[in-house]
Scaffold this active site. Structure first.
Site, PDB file in Angstrom:
ATOM      1  N   ASP A   6       0.078  39.083  -1.873  1.00 38.64           N
ATOM      2  CA  ASP A   6      -0.248  40.313  -1.368  1.00 38.64           C
ATOM      3  C   ASP A   6      -0.967  39.995  -0.153  1.00 38.64           C
ATOM      4  OD1 ASP A   6       0.307  42.102  -3.883  1.00 38.64           O
ATOM      5  OD2 ASP A   6      -1.701  41.020  -4.632  1.00 38.64           O
ATOM      6  N   HIS A  23       6.850  43.514  -1.259  1.00 35.68           N
ATOM      7  CA  HIS A  23       6.899  43.231  -0.130  1.00 35.68           C
ATOM      8  C   HIS A  23       6.966  44.687   0.677  1.00 35.68           C
ATOM      9  CE1 HIS A  23       8.310  38.921  -0.663  1.00 35.68           C
ATOM     10  NE2 HIS A  23       7.013  39.096  -1.247  1.00 35.68           N
TER      11      HIS A  23
END
EC number: 6.3.4.4
Length: 432
Positions: A14, A42
């Site tokens: 992340d 993503h």
């Protein structure tokens, strides 16, 4: 000049890899996923429009880029078709831009059932998987019983192999986990319905990448998750089931390891983690809540709230060692705007009082660790959307410089917002 550039996370995932891959692929001919599966998330924001990709490489939004899913990726046919449809409904021609390795292991319904059943059985000791069958699919690969994309070329043989492996897994589900068996005919029918679509995109990825190298084409390798979730080098067993580190590029794509020219490590200006596992700098106070709210720290894949904390330079140094990083891209610097002070973990105090500057490997050895912090002044000015280094507050520049000093790696790119335009490229990896 670096023709083959790797982009990977230096923390627990992340970090903002998707945006950076999308930005840098302006010059790339190919973008390659080499590990993980649709457990990745993503997020890209282009001209204010948000796109979340889980399996397809981030280069898919570029008209002149070919996206490749390498053999190191475990591929869910259902997830791929869903993601393809979502993009094609927006006018993005996925099938003309996407290629697959025939050696990709398939994630099928029984893998998901096993993943869910195991997490349920672990109870309070659950690892915190995404429940998408990633681990069980990698298990089948290593056990040499997994089905692969290439098996779909011979549908009769595929059906026989599927029946055999499902008998094995259904026995576990019913007799050990006391769960329902997965229906063989449904799995077979679902896969056969899209088999021809999958096989039409198959290519010899290793050969393609070698030809690209010989031509001097620019290739971007897109990592998923983060270094500290690596199956070998992460906080085991609270890790993912693949090699998220730079070494996974060669094994997961077929590119020779000598041909990697530049490794870009994405580093968030603070730390986050999803699910269980060690997190020495985790904050449970109002600062932790501030980071979560300002950073919108909710998983793109699961929607789960991310745990937040200060930047851990000790853990990042481990990522530097393992990946032989060439440079950093610092993301979410703007989230720290408004804090009176910012902290960086520079060491750990062990339960016996010893002070160390390296990370343990096994999760049990993290118990009782206390972070040793270095405190720096914060800044009240905004860094959001700043596009020149000279426009950053001096305190923010000092923070960046300290990260470079503690890790020995230069910050080559700075991200100051979610859009691809909100980025400073101080040194382009393809020119390094």
């Amino acid at each position: 000049m670096g023709n083959n550039v790797v982009v990977l996370g230096t923390q627990w995932g992340d970090e903002g890899k998707g945006k950076i891959v999308d930005l840098l692929t302006e010059r790339a001919k190919y973008v390659v996923r080499y590990q993980g599966g649709h457990n990745a998330g993503h997020t890209l924001v282009i001209n204010g429009e948000k796109t979340v990709l889980h399996l397809i490489p981030s280069g898919i939004l570029r008209e002149n880029v070919t996206s490749i899913i390498g053999n190191g990726v475990v591929l869910s046919p259902a997830a791929l078709m869903k993601e393809m449809k979502g993009l094609e409904d927006r006018g993005i021609p996925v099938r003309e831009r996407l290629l697959l390795s025939e050696a990709c292991p398939l994630i099928l319904d029984y893998h998901v059932a096993l993943d869910v059943a195991r997490e349920k059985a672990r109870g309070a000791k659950a690892i915190g998987t995404t429940g998408r069958g990633i681990g069980p699919a990698y298990e089948d690969k290593v056990a040499r019983r997994g089905l692969r994309v290439g098996d779909l070329f011979d549908k009769a043989t595929f059906a026989d192999k599927l029946k055999e492996v499902m008998e094995y897994h259904n026995f576990q589900l019913v007799n050990f986990y006391k769960a329902e068996a997965v229906d063989y005919q449904k799995v077979l029918d679902d896969v056969m319905a899209i088999a021809d679509i999958l096989t039409s995109m198959v290519v010899d990825v290793s050969d393609l990448l070698d030809q690209a190298r010989q031509r001097g084409d620019f290739v971007m390798f897109e990592g998923a998750q983060g270094t500290l979730l690596d199956i070998d080098h992460g906080t085991y067993p609270y890790v993912t089931s693949s090699n998220t580190t730079a070494g996974g590029v060669a094994t997961g794509s077929g590119l020779g390891p000598r041909y990697v020219d530049y490794v870009l490590g994405i580093i968030k200006a603070y730390s986050t983690r999803v699910g269980a596992g060690p997190f020495p700098t985790e904050l449970f106070d109002e600062t932790g809540e501030f980071l979560c709210k300002q950073g919108n720290e909710f998983g793109a894949t699961t929607g789960r709230r991310r745990r937040t904390g200060w930047l851990d330079a000790v853990a990042v140094r481990r990522a530097v060692q393992i990946n032989s990083l060439s440079g950093f891209c610092l993301t979410k610097l703007d989230v720290l705007d408004g804090l009176k002070e910012v902290k960086i973990c520079v060491g750990y105090r062990m339960p016996d009082g010893r002070e160390v500057t390296t990370t343990p490997l096994a999760a049990d050895n993290w118990e009782g660790i206390e972070p040793i912090y270095e405190t720096m002044p914060g800044w009240s000015e905004t860094t959001f959307g700043v596009k020149e280094r000279s426009g950053l507050p001096q305190a923010a520049l000092n923070y960046i410089q300290r990260i470079e000093e503690l890790t020995g790696v230069p910050v080559d790119i700075i991200s100051t917002g979610p859009d691809r335009t909100e980025t400073m490229i101080l040194r382009d990896p393809f020119d390094a």
